[in-house]
Each structure stands twice: as structure tokens, then as C-alpha cells.
Design an enzyme around this catalytic site. Structure first.
Site, PDB file in Angstrom:
ATOM      1  N   LYS A 244      -1.852 -20.912 -43.465  1.00  0.00           N
ATOM      2  CA  LYS A 244      -0.976 -20.153 -44.343  1.00  0.00           C
ATOM      3  C   LYS A 244      -0.598 -21.131 -45.570  1.00  0.00           C
ATOM      4  O   LYS A 244      -0.519 -22.523 -45.572  1.00  0.00           O
ATOM      5  CB  LYS A 244       0.194 -20.299 -43.548  1.00  0.00           C
ATOM      6  CG  LYS A 244       1.600 -19.561 -44.246  1.00  0.00           C
ATOM      7  CD  LYS A 244       2.779 -19.002 -43.306  1.00  0.00           C
ATOM      8  CE  LYS A 244       3.846 -18.494 -43.982  1.00  0.00           C
ATOM      9  NZ  LYS A 244       5.024 -18.532 -42.986  1.00  0.00           N
TER      10      LYS A 244
ATOM     11  N   SER B  48      13.697 -19.329 -49.110  1.00  0.00           N
ATOM     12  CA  SER B  48      12.517 -20.206 -49.740  1.00  0.00           C
ATOM     13  C   SER B  48      11.857 -19.558 -50.788  1.00  0.00           C
ATOM     14  O   SER B  48      11.446 -20.498 -51.671  1.00  0.00           O
ATOM     15  CB  SER B  48      11.920 -20.771 -48.454  1.00  0.00           C
ATOM     16  OG  SER B  48      12.453 -21.403 -47.544  1.00  0.00           O
TER      17      SER B  48
ATOM     18  N   HIS C 173      19.277 -22.835 -44.606  1.00  0.00           N
ATOM     19  CA  HIS C 173      18.910 -23.461 -43.317  1.00  0.00           C
ATOM     20  C   HIS C 173      19.995 -24.261 -42.951  1.00  0.00           C
ATOM     21  O   HIS C 173      20.186 -24.662 -41.472  1.00  0.00           O
ATOM     22  CB  HIS C 173      17.676 -24.134 -43.447  1.00  0.00           C
ATOM     23  CG  HIS C 173      16.462 -23.174 -43.825  1.00  0.00           C
ATOM     24  ND1 HIS C 173      15.674 -23.399 -45.103  1.00  0.00           N
ATOM     25  CD2 HIS C 173      15.954 -21.900 -43.545  1.00  0.00           C
ATOM     26  CE1 HIS C 173      14.766 -22.346 -45.243  1.00  0.00           C
ATOM     27  NE2 HIS C 173      14.931 -21.417 -44.192  1.00  0.00           N
TER      28      HIS C 173
ATOM     29  N   ARG D  26      19.870 -12.871 -41.806  1.00  0.00           N
ATOM     30  CA  ARG D  26      20.607 -12.895 -43.170  1.00  0.00           C
ATOM     31  C   ARG D  26      21.255 -11.158 -43.350  1.00  0.00           C
ATOM     32  O   ARG D  26      22.199 -10.841 -43.736  1.00  0.00           O
ATOM     33  CB  ARG D  26      19.766 -13.426 -44.125  1.00  0.00           C
ATOM     34  CG  ARG D  26      19.689 -14.658 -44.094  1.00  0.00           C
ATOM     35  CD  ARG D  26      18.572 -15.135 -45.024  1.00  0.00           C
ATOM     36  NE  ARG D  26      17.438 -14.466 -44.723  1.00  0.00           N
ATOM     37  CZ  ARG D  26      16.110 -14.658 -45.308  1.00  0.00           C
ATOM     38  NH1 ARG D  26      16.169 -15.737 -46.436  1.00  0.00           N
ATOM     39  NH2 ARG D  26      15.038 -14.177 -44.684  1.00  0.00           N
TER      40      ARG D  26
HETATM   41  O1  PNS Z   1       9.988 -19.378 -41.817  1.00  0.00           O
HETATM   42  P1  PNS Z   1       9.264 -18.280 -41.219  1.00  0.00           P
HETATM   43  O2  PNS Z   1       7.916 -18.234 -41.913  1.00  0.00           O
HETATM   44  O3  PNS Z   1       9.898 -17.003 -41.105  1.00  0.00           O
HETATM   45  O4  PNS Z   1       9.042 -18.757 -39.802  1.00  0.00           O
HETATM   46  C1  PNS Z   1       8.015 -17.986 -38.687  1.00  0.00           C
HETATM   47  C2  PNS Z   1       7.381 -18.788 -37.634  1.00  0.00           C
HETATM   48  C3  PNS Z   1       7.055 -20.018 -37.902  1.00  0.00           C
HETATM   49  C4  PNS Z   1       8.841 -18.699 -36.603  1.00  0.00           C
HETATM   50  C5  PNS Z   1       6.655 -17.873 -36.739  1.00  0.00           C
HETATM   51  O5  PNS Z   1       5.509 -17.506 -37.835  1.00  0.00           O
HETATM   52  C6  PNS Z   1       5.826 -18.629 -35.808  1.00  0.00           C
HETATM   53  O6  PNS Z   1       6.536 -18.957 -34.642  1.00  0.00           O
HETATM   54  N1  PNS Z   1       4.695 -19.156 -35.926  1.00  0.00           N
HETATM   55  C7  PNS Z   1       3.592 -19.598 -35.053  1.00  0.00           C
HETATM   56  C8  PNS Z   1       2.452 -18.709 -34.351  1.00  0.00           C
HETATM   57  C9  PNS Z   1       3.109 -17.837 -33.343  1.00  0.00           C
HETATM   58  O7  PNS Z   1       3.569 -18.384 -32.322  1.00  0.00           O
HETATM   59  N2  PNS Z   1       2.908 -16.607 -33.833  1.00  0.00           N
HETATM   60  C10 PNS Z   1       3.187 -15.558 -32.521  1.00  0.00           C
HETATM   61  C11 PNS Z   1       4.591 -15.061 -32.588  1.00  0.00           C
HETATM   62  S1  PNS Z   1       5.141 -14.053 -33.732  1.00  0.00           S
END
Ligand code: PNS
Length: 162
Positions: A43, A130, A19, A92
Site C-alpha cells: 500500500k 486522511s 482519530h 463517520r
Molecule cells: O485506515 P484504513 O486504511 O481504513 O484501515 C484499514 C485496515 C488497516 C484496518 C484494514 O485494511 C486491515 O485490517 N488490514 C490488514 C489486512 C487484513 O487483515 N485484511 C483482511 C480484513 S479486511
């Protein structure tokens, strides 16, 4: 004039060298990176949002170009509220593509100005995640290649408490 700002959203449970590499790459293109840490009561994360933010702050001590904030709910709502529209995510390997593609198109349906930029990390970080870091920490394994000293201490402490 509004600065050139990109948002880097994620769970960051925990933030890793992978990151950090992406944030530094984004700073070659943008004036400011806002690391937006998802606070999702539904979550299950190992680290609280406060712990995740504290960890990320430690990586970028003294770097005013990196801001770290928590967000709840939809990413597009966070962007709209703050007058922002561009996010970056790491790509990645091929297995990242499907989720990222779906997320991008969904976000654009919800917010027509939404844009996503995908950055490729250095090869040596391309396999770090992670979840792998959490697993290694849970078995007291060597984390030197994956996270900084401060994060390592928090992770070991977390698992020793359990
Ligand atoms: O590190 P991650 O868990 O892959 O990140 C995912 C993240 C946080 C970017 C995604 O889950 C997110 O934007 N969550 C907020 C809820 C949302 O907007 N959901 C609709 C879009 S898929």
C-alpha cells in the site's frame, strides 16, 4: 487480571483530530487503547510507518493508556498473537458502513472471537479523512482544523521535499 484493551487499527496516513477524538472516546469505555498502524509494503502511503507512529505518539504524550504499535499482515493474526479480540473503528457516515461491515464479517470468519465496536466522532470531525488532509497539505492549505502542529510540520515538509 487482564486489562480491558481495545485495538484501533488503521493506516493513519496521517493521524487526524478525528482519530484522536475516537481514541479519547474509547478511553471512556476501555482501560487501554492500542493504536495498530498497518505497515503494508503493497500500500502506497505518503508517510512511512515510523513517521506515522511518531506522529501518533506526539498526540498522546504522557498518556500511558495509549499504546502505539505497527502491524503487518492480517489484523486477526495480530490480535491472536497478542491475546486480543476487540477492535474499534470510526463510523463517520453511511458511506463508511459498507466497507466496515464487510471487514467485520471477514475478520470474524477468520477469527470466531473477533468483535468490532464502532464509535461516532464528534460532528465537527465527521467529515475529516486522511486523504482530504493529504490533499490540502499538497496544496499548502490550512491544516489547523484537521491535525496538530507537529503533524502539520511533517506534512508541509513532505510536500516541499517533492
Ligand atoms: O485506515 P484504513 O486504511 O481504513 O484501515 C484499514 C485496515 C488497516 C484496518 C484494514 O485494511 C486491515 O485490517 N488490514 C490488514 C489486512 C487484513 O487483515 N485484511 C483482511 C480484513 S479486511
Amino acid at each position: 487480571m487482564k486489562k480491558n484493551i481495545i485495538v484501533y487499527p488503521g493506516s493513519f496516513d496521517p493521524f487526524t483530530f478525528g482519530h484522536e477524538d475516537l481514541v479519547n472516546r474509547a478511553l471512556n469505555i476501555f482501560d487501554e487503547v492500542v493504536v495498530a498502524v498497518l505497515e503494508n509494503p503493497k500500500k502506497d502511503t505518503l508517510l512511512s510507518v515510523e513517521e506515522r507512529i511518531e506522529i501518533i505518539k506526539n498526540y498522546f504524550k504522557g498518556n500511558d493508556s495509549v499504546k502505539i504499535v505497527a502491524f503487518e499482515g492480517l489484523l486477526v493474526d495480530f490480535l491472536k498473537t497478542n491475546g486480543l479480540n476487540i477492535i474499534m473503528r470510526g463510523m463517520r457516515m453511511l458511506s463508511d458502513f459498507e466497507f466496515e461491515f464487510q471487514m467485520s464479517l471477514t475478520n470474524r470468519r477468520l477469527f470466531k472471537d473477533f468483535e468490532a465496536i464502532y464509535l461516532v466522532p464528534a460532528m465537527k470531525f465527521s467529515f475529516i479523512s486522511s486523504s482530504i488532509v493529504r490533499e490540502i497539505a499538497s496544496f499548502n492549505g490550512d491544516l489547523d482544523e484537521f491535525v496538530n502542529k507537529h503533524t502539520k510540520e511533517i506534512l508541509y515538509e513532505k510536500f516541499n521535499q517533492k
